[in-house]
Design a protein around this motif. Structure first.
Motif, PDB file in Angstrom:
ATOM      1  N   ILE A 148       0.696  -1.295   0.046  1.00  0.00           N
ATOM      2  CA  ILE A 148      -0.161  -0.185  -0.052  1.00  0.00           C
ATOM      3  C   ILE A 148       0.855   1.303  -0.059  1.00  0.00           C
ATOM      4  O   ILE A 148       0.575   2.181  -0.627  1.00  0.00           O
ATOM      5  CB  ILE A 148      -0.957  -0.111   1.257  1.00  0.00           C
ATOM      6  N   TYR A 149       1.841   1.399   0.808  1.00  0.00           N
ATOM      7  CA  TYR A 149       2.819   2.514   0.883  1.00  0.00           C
ATOM      8  C   TYR A 149       3.294   2.704  -0.553  1.00  0.00           C
ATOM      9  O   TYR A 149       3.506   3.916  -0.905  1.00  0.00           O
ATOM     10  CB  TYR A 149       3.884   2.124   1.912  1.00  0.00           C
ATOM     11  N   ALA A 151       2.116   2.076  -3.277  1.00  0.00           N
ATOM     12  CA  ALA A 151       1.040   2.759  -4.269  1.00  0.00           C
ATOM     13  C   ALA A 151       0.989   4.096  -4.085  1.00  0.00           C
ATOM     14  O   ALA A 151       0.723   4.934  -5.082  1.00  0.00           O
ATOM     15  CB  ALA A 151      -0.237   2.023  -4.099  1.00  0.00           C
ATOM     16  N   ARG A 152       1.076   4.625  -2.733  1.00  0.00           N
ATOM     17  CA  ARG A 152       0.695   6.011  -2.569  1.00  0.00           C
ATOM     18  C   ARG A 152       1.953   6.572  -3.022  1.00  0.00           C
ATOM     19  O   ARG A 152       1.691   7.730  -3.424  1.00  0.00           O
ATOM     20  CB  ARG A 152       0.632   5.966  -0.783  1.00  0.00           C
ATOM     21  N   THR A 274     -10.959   4.262  -1.554  1.00  0.00           N
ATOM     22  CA  THR A 274     -10.569   3.060  -0.832  1.00  0.00           C
ATOM     23  C   THR A 274     -11.718   2.734   0.084  1.00  0.00           C
ATOM     24  O   THR A 274     -12.309   3.407   0.517  1.00  0.00           O
ATOM     25  CB  THR A 274      -9.305   3.500  -0.416  1.00  0.00           C
ATOM     26  N   GLU A 421      -4.370   0.347  -3.772  1.00  0.00           N
ATOM     27  CA  GLU A 421      -4.459   0.443  -2.366  1.00  0.00           C
ATOM     28  C   GLU A 421      -5.756  -0.477  -2.083  1.00  0.00           C
ATOM     29  O   GLU A 421      -5.689  -1.067  -1.014  1.00  0.00           O
ATOM     30  CB  GLU A 421      -4.835   1.791  -1.882  1.00  0.00           C
ATOM     31  N   THR A 422      -6.788  -0.432  -2.941  1.00  0.00           N
ATOM     32  CA  THR A 422      -7.857  -1.113  -2.439  1.00  0.00           C
ATOM     33  C   THR A 422      -7.902  -2.636  -2.623  1.00  0.00           C
ATOM     34  O   THR A 422      -8.220  -3.262  -1.656  1.00  0.00           O
ATOM     35  CB  THR A 422      -9.257  -0.765  -3.524  1.00  0.00           C
ATOM     36  N   TRP A 455      -9.918   0.858   8.530  1.00  0.00           N
ATOM     37  CA  TRP A 455      -8.961   1.393   7.668  1.00  0.00           C
ATOM     38  C   TRP A 455      -8.888   3.049   7.893  1.00  0.00           C
ATOM     39  O   TRP A 455      -9.816   3.680   7.684  1.00  0.00           O
ATOM     40  CB  TRP A 455      -8.914   0.922   6.187  1.00  0.00           C
ATOM     41  N   LYS A 457      -7.401   5.766   6.202  1.00  0.00           N
ATOM     42  CA  LYS A 457      -6.669   6.242   4.733  1.00  0.00           C
ATOM     43  C   LYS A 457      -5.646   7.084   4.706  1.00  0.00           C
ATOM     44  O   LYS A 457      -4.709   6.914   4.367  1.00  0.00           O
ATOM     45  CB  LYS A 457      -7.974   6.578   3.937  1.00  0.00           C
ATOM     46  N   MET A 460      -2.662   5.591   6.541  1.00  0.00           N
ATOM     47  CA  MET A 460      -2.297   4.178   5.850  1.00  0.00           C
ATOM     48  C   MET A 460      -2.194   3.141   7.197  1.00  0.00           C
ATOM     49  O   MET A 460      -1.180   2.442   7.094  1.00  0.00           O
ATOM     50  CB  MET A 460      -1.214   4.218   5.120  1.00  0.00           C
ATOM     51  N   VAL A 472       1.687  -3.269   5.432  1.00  0.00           N
ATOM     52  CA  VAL A 472       1.546  -1.881   4.730  1.00  0.00           C
ATOM     53  C   VAL A 472       2.788  -1.398   3.894  1.00  0.00           C
ATOM     54  O   VAL A 472       2.609  -0.816   2.932  1.00  0.00           O
ATOM     55  CB  VAL A 472       0.822  -0.772   5.825  1.00  0.00           C
TER      56      VAL A 472
END
Length: 484
Positions: A148-149, A151-152, A274, A421-422, A455, A457, A460, A472
């Motif tokens: 996830i990190y 992607a951000r 998300t 992220e989703t 979650w 958002k 994160m 994450v």
């Protein structure tokens, strides 16, 4: 291996070069490619000079379709496995070949306009980031990232470096998704309250313990480079070229593989952000009749994930999305006749006034009951991508040639990032089912199997089960870095 300091020096050198070259260019009408290419601009008559990283399998087909669009020249090839690269090397004999992407970017940065990343999931982010930091446009195979990190950070980097980006979920350029949106906007199924996504994947082994017997590394494979950011482990048989998908160190399971093709239509059509929360159950394997198998290194053989999304203008309240893999399917809609196909992979939208469904990529959209498709006539209002699904590749190349912000894309990182992220938030719930917790009396329990993860958002993180937050943002192996 190059040290992080050397990577930083290369980036600074590139930036200084661009600054100097930009000043020198002010007095000339014709500007060489190597001056403008790194800043996202090409001479109007130029073709896009592309470097492929990971050029076997899906990488091979990605490069072929980008080349066949007529806008690109495949100038450089890079792969850690000479066997996998063989077809691309044959198809593009003039392209210079490398094994280490870092060496290629360092030596050839002046001659590269854009990079196509088609490696296993765990190395997507650091390769894409390195390319963007050099001002290169990037096309990255789905899922965009492993974490996830990542992607951000890729989403933020695309905006910071002003480069043209696209994720390889080609269905986002297809006719089907646009047809679904036009039906929904026309009120054909009312407000949507529930979505089901299902797949027959995985088609590779999952629910496994890492083999205790190492294999023999093929002479054509650089195992250390293949591992890249992942922890070092001895090579095992049959991991390469495809079975890595079932191991958490490298892959992202069935939803990582297929979610960008099945979750994406509903995210786009309904305007979803998300998830707010996620819960799941997973298929189990048994070591004996009393003990459930515990396989923390490998994805489970099947899963059913339920995500809650905040209400949008097209939903009736908060929306529930069900993800099912391993051959699990939702109940057949009553509007579908007994012998009408439901499909091994698909998406079902349930609304207040009706239902609609589609297959992978949003293809073959249908209103239910199927007889409605002969009766409903909805005007086409949304622009189509020339070439439909295959136009996804040409769209990116043309946008890169035009320059940042000039052409709208179907899946740039500001769209692909939240979608990824989703998918990875869903994986937090899946992975959480195998996270043990030891109680004061010494008993081991698995609380992640029985709770809903909440979650946050902005930060994160999961707020009510901290153990899964380790997934994450993973730790990269020594000498490998995201470069930020």
């Amino acid at each position: 291996m190059m040290e992080e300091k050397k990577d930083s020096a290369a980036i600074n050198s590139r930036r200084n070069f661009i600054k100097t070259a930009g000043l020198a260019a002010a007095g000339f009408m014709i500007v060489p490619r190597h001056v403008l290419g790194g800043r996202g601009f090409l001479a109007p008559s130029d073709r896009l000079m592309v470097a492929g990283i990971g050029v076997g399998g899906k990488g091979e087909s990605n490069l072929a379709k980008i080349y066949n669009g007529g806008k690109s020249e495949i100038a450089f090839l890079c792969d850690v496995d000479d066997r996998r690269a063989a077809n691309s090397v044959k198809a593009f004999p003039k392209a210079k070949y490398y094994r280490d992407y870092r060496e290629m970017l360092d030596k050839e940065q002046k001659s590269i306009d854009a990079v196509v990343v088609s490696t296993p999931d765990h190395n997507h982010a650091m390769i894409a980031m390195a390319a963007m930091q050099l001002g290169k446009h990037v096309y990255v195979e789905k899922p965009l990232t492993h974490d996830i990190y990542e992607a951000r950070k890729l989403r933020e980097a695309a905006e910071r470096y002003k480069v043209v980006t696209q994720m390889g979920n080609q269905g986002s350029s297809g006719e089907g998704v646009r047809q679904l949106q036009e039906w929904l906007d026309d009120g054909q199924i009312g407000k949507v309250h529930t979505v089901y996504c299902w797949t027959n994947r995985p088609t590779w082994p999952q629910g496994l313990l890492w083999p205790s017997t190492p294999g023999v590394v093929p002479a054509e494979l650089d195992w250390d480079l293949w591992l890249g950011s992942a922890p070092y482990k001895p090579y095992i048989e049959k991991l390469v070229p495809f079975n890595w998908r079932g191991w958490w160190d490298y892959g992202t399971g069935a939803i990582g593989d297929m979610g960008a093709h099945l979750v994406e239509p509903s995210v786009k059509v309904l305007g979803l952000d998300t998830p707010l929360d996620v819960q799941c159950s997973v298929g189990t394997l048994y070591l004996d009749e009393f003990k459930r198998g515990y396989f923390p290194d490998s994805c489970p053989p099947s899963s059913h994930v339920i995500m809650t999304f905040e209400k949008t203008k097209k939903t009736k309240g908060n929306l529930k999305m069900h993800w099912m893999d391993g051959g699990i399917k939702p109940e057949r809609p009553e509007e579908l006749l007994p012998n009408e196909s439901f499909g091994d992979n698909g998406v079902l939208f349930e609304g207040t006034k009706g239902k609609m469904m589609c297959g992978v990529y949003g293809a073959n959209p249908k209103l239910l009951p199927l007889t409605r498709n002969n009766e409903v006539r909805t005007k086409k209002k949304l622009p189509r991508v020339p070439g439909d699904v295959d136009g996804h590749y040409t769209q990116w190349a043309e946008a890169a040639i035009a320059g940042y912000g000039k052409i709208q894309l179907s899946s740039p990182f500001d769209v692909a990032g939240p979608l990824t992220e989703t998918l990875l938030i869903a994986n937090l719930a899946i992975r959480g089912t195998d996270v043990p917790r030891t109680k004061a009396d010494g008993k081991v329990i698995y609380p992640g199997r029985d709770i809903k993860l909440l979650w946050d958002k902005q930060n994160m993180r999961v707020t009510n089960f901290d153990e899964v937050n380790q997934y994450v943002k993973r730790e990269y192996r020594k000498d490998w870095s995201l470069g930020i």
